[in-house]
Write a protein that holds these residues in place. Structure first.
Motif, PDB file in Angstrom:
ATOM      1  N   ILE A 108      33.746  50.207  48.643  1.00 24.30           N
ATOM      2  CA  ILE A 108      33.075  51.341  49.296  1.00 24.30           C
ATOM      3  C   ILE A 108      33.399  51.341  50.796  1.00 24.30           C
ATOM      4  O   ILE A 108      33.847  52.343  51.360  1.00 24.30           O
ATOM      5  N   GLU A 109      33.212  50.186  51.415  1.00 24.09           N
ATOM      6  CA  GLU A 109      33.308  50.102  52.871  1.00 24.09           C
ATOM      7  C   GLU A 109      34.722  50.378  53.380  1.00 24.09           C
ATOM      8  O   GLU A 109      34.909  50.892  54.473  1.00 24.09           O
TER       9      GLU A 109
ATOM     10  N   ARG B 194      39.595  56.552  48.061  1.00 28.17           N
ATOM     11  CA  ARG B 194      40.653  57.495  48.459  1.00 28.17           C
ATOM     12  C   ARG B 194      42.042  56.924  48.129  1.00 28.17           C
ATOM     13  O   ARG B 194      43.050  57.591  48.317  1.00 28.17           O
ATOM     14  N   TRP B 195      42.110  55.690  47.709  1.00 28.48           N
ATOM     15  CA  TRP B 195      43.391  55.102  47.303  1.00 28.48           C
ATOM     16  C   TRP B 195      43.749  55.659  45.923  1.00 28.48           C
ATOM     17  O   TRP B 195      42.899  56.200  45.222  1.00 28.48           O
TER      18      TRP B 195
ATOM     19  N   ILE C 215      39.070  45.992  38.027  1.00 30.17           N
ATOM     20  CA  ILE C 215      39.766  47.295  38.095  1.00 30.17           C
ATOM     21  C   ILE C 215      38.719  48.368  38.363  1.00 30.17           C
ATOM     22  O   ILE C 215      37.786  48.554  37.567  1.00 30.17           O
ATOM     23  N   PHE C 216      38.855  49.053  39.502  1.00 35.88           N
ATOM     24  CA  PHE C 216      37.919  50.114  39.882  1.00 35.88           C
ATOM     25  C   PHE C 216      38.550  51.479  39.624  1.00 35.88           C
ATOM     26  O   PHE C 216      39.732  51.688  39.908  1.00 35.88           O
ATOM     27  N   GLY C 217      37.739  52.412  39.115  1.00 35.67           N
ATOM     28  CA  GLY C 217      38.177  53.802  39.087  1.00 35.67           C
ATOM     29  C   GLY C 217      38.731  54.293  37.768  1.00 35.67           C
ATOM     30  O   GLY C 217      39.404  55.329  37.740  1.00 35.67           O
TER      31      GLY C 217
ATOM     32  N   GLY D  19      25.609  52.466  46.903  1.00 39.42           N
ATOM     33  CA  GLY D  19      25.721  53.565  47.862  1.00 39.42           C
ATOM     34  C   GLY D  19      27.072  54.247  47.868  1.00 39.42           C
ATOM     35  O   GLY D  19      27.335  55.078  48.746  1.00 39.42           O
ATOM     36  N   GLY D  20      27.952  53.922  46.930  1.00 31.99           N
ATOM     37  CA  GLY D  20      29.259  54.586  46.872  1.00 31.99           C
ATOM     38  C   GLY D  20      29.248  55.744  45.885  1.00 31.99           C
ATOM     39  O   GLY D  20      28.198  56.101  45.339  1.00 31.99           O
ATOM     40  N   GLU D  21      30.452  56.317  45.687  1.00 22.85           N
ATOM     41  CA  GLU D  21      30.543  57.405  44.702  1.00 22.85           C
ATOM     42  C   GLU D  21      30.521  56.796  43.296  1.00 22.85           C
ATOM     43  O   GLU D  21      30.814  55.613  43.131  1.00 22.85           O
ATOM     44  N   GLU D  22      30.215  57.639  42.316  1.00 20.75           N
ATOM     45  CA  GLU D  22      30.220  57.156  40.942  1.00 20.75           C
ATOM     46  C   GLU D  22      31.623  56.623  40.610  1.00 20.75           C
ATOM     47  O   GLU D  22      32.602  57.355  40.706  1.00 20.75           O
TER      48      GLU D  22
END
Ligand code: AMP
Length: 441
Positions: free
Chosen positions: A110-111, A116-117, A150-152, A314-317
């Motif tokens: 998040i930070e 955006r990657w 693995i995120f996203g 606090g980040g996006e889903e």
């Protein structure tokens, strides 16, 4: 006895009185050079596989805000309730030494704007974790984990890929007698309906439960399923199984994960009592178990999907899935298997010296050799030439480079072929060139 002599003796006696040695903190462990060879083997192989699978390395701090773990791991988990090393700084910040890696990685995601990657973002990490647990074999208060996340991407193929990579790491290390225990704990919706069912079931059996389970029944009923107390394990055998209560999307997701695993021929054991202890998990959870000599099984590592964590912090889903293993546990398993690492340290040349002048020359020659990528060993102590040559043999060196008193004065070096015993004198300036020539030949 004269007074001065008596005083001197007193001083000597005081000096002799030993101060008691300072001991290591309970539950912590030194990792000494022979063990490091094993650790290098474990970590280097794991890193290489992660890189091959397209993961990038990340390091996050050991210290994080306590709130990160309260929110991420969960207030009602064992880890947050009683196992964290937490303290307040002079500036009144409440900090904790990380008990696990995933929450820190989600914070970093998040930070650092990683949403955006290009997605998915694949990260691996390693480092010390801290849990105030009762120390016992394979359980420490400072231990090390290697993990990857693995995120996203919420596709079931990604879960399968994480499990596959975990499996592959153990295969590569030579730990083959493992099995993958797997379960799905559903999403927030189907899990909350299931939790109610579970609570109703356990309330009827409340007298048969241990104190911990009685206490946890309200706050964290899933944990009752993996309680290790004999009487609670008995009760758990007839408890409703979450797999029968998954919503349609969670059910389909899990079915797909299993189909992918079948496709890549990973054998798994469906374990309806596997829940993992932490609040952030959703859907797929899994552990890698190893059969131990007592006929039981111990966990080398664990992981799962945690689709809600980034948002909870606090980040996006952001859906995510990951795995980590304990480096100590893996190293101990390899030791039990009697792994022979091909790490006999070979030094192409060994520097032998006699006298102070020669010792000084050796330092410079050693530097020149390693700058020329020649592996060199040295013994700067005051041992005899014979004992230094024995060391050269121990390091399997092809040549010993000997500087005695005469050579030190003449600025020459004796090159001794360790196999044939043949010796040749060369001038110091050409020794590196001469050694290279002989090593090639
Ligand atoms: P967990 O996420 O708690 O299941 O931990 C993952 C892995 O880390 C476990 O399977 C162990 O290999 C290792 N591990 C966890 N806690 C400890 C500990 N206190 N000491 C040593 N290794 C641990």
């Amino acid at each position: 006895m004269p007074r001065v002599k008596k005083q001197q003796q007193e001083v000597k006696k005081k000096r002799r009185k030993k101060t008691s040695p300072i001991q290591i903190v309970k539950g912590m462990k030194d990792i000494l050079p022979p063990e490091q060879l094993l650790w290098d083997y474990v970590l280097e192989n794991s890193r290489k596989l992660c890189k091959d699978f397209g993961f990038g390395r990340i390091e996050t701090p050991i210290l994080e805000r306590t709130e990160l773990f309260q929110r991420g791991v969960g207030d009602n988990t064992d880890i947050v309730e009683k196992e964290m090393f937490s303290f307040e700084t002079q500036g009144k910040d409440k900090l904790s030494m990380r008990p696990e890696g995933t929450a820190g990685l989600a914070r970093a995601y998040i930070e650092n704007g990683m949403s955006r990657w290009s997605q998915p973002v694949k990260l691996y990490y390693e480092g010390p974790m801290f849990r105030y647990e009762k120390p016992q074999a394979g359980r420490y208060r400072q231990f090390h984990q290697f993990g990857f996340e693995i995120f996203g991407d919420d596709d079931a193929a990604i879960d399968a890929q994480v499990i596959y990579l975990a499996w592959k790491i153990f295969q590569k290390l030579g730990i083959k007698d493992i099995n993958i225990q797997i379960n799905s704990i559903g999403c927030v919706e189907c899990r909350s309906a299931y939790k109610k069912l579970l609570r109703d079931y356990y309330e009827m059996k409340i007298n048969k439960l241990c104190m911990d389970c009685k206490r946890r029944l309200d706050s964290n009923p899933l944990r009752l399923l993996d309680c290790k107390e004999e009487k609670c394990m008995q009760v758990a055998t007839s408890a409703p199984q979450i797999i029968d209560h998954l919503c349609v999307p969670c059910h389909d997701h899990f079915k797909n994960v299993l189909e992918f695993l079948d496709e890549i021929e990973i054998t798994y054991v469906l374990n309806s009592r596997l829940v993992r202890g932490l609040d952030y998990y959703s859907r797929t959870v899994f552990e890698v178990w190893e059969n131990n000599s007592e006929g039981g099984q111990s966990s080398l590592g664990g992981g799962g999907r945690y689709d809600g964590l980034v948002e909870m912090l606090g980040g996006e889903e952001t859906p995510a899935v990951g795995f980590s293993f304990g480096v100590e546990r893996v190293a101990e398993s390899l030791l039990r298997k009697g792994i022979q690492l091909n790490h006999s340290v070979k030094k192409e040349v060994f520097l032998v010296q006699l006298g102070d002048k020669a010792r000084k020359k050796i330092l410079r020659l050693f530097d020149k050799l390693i700058d020329s990528n020649i592996t060199a060993g040295e013994s700067l102590g005051r041992g005899s030439i014979k004992s230094q040559l024995r060391m050269a043999n121990k390091f399997n060196s092809r040549f010993a480079l000997i500087i005695g008193q005469k050579e030190a004065l003449d600025d020459t070096v004796i090159i001794r072929d360790m196999e044939s015993g043949m010796q040749e004198v060369v001038v110091m300036d050409s020794v590196v060139k001469e050694v290279k020539k002989r090593l090639k030949g």
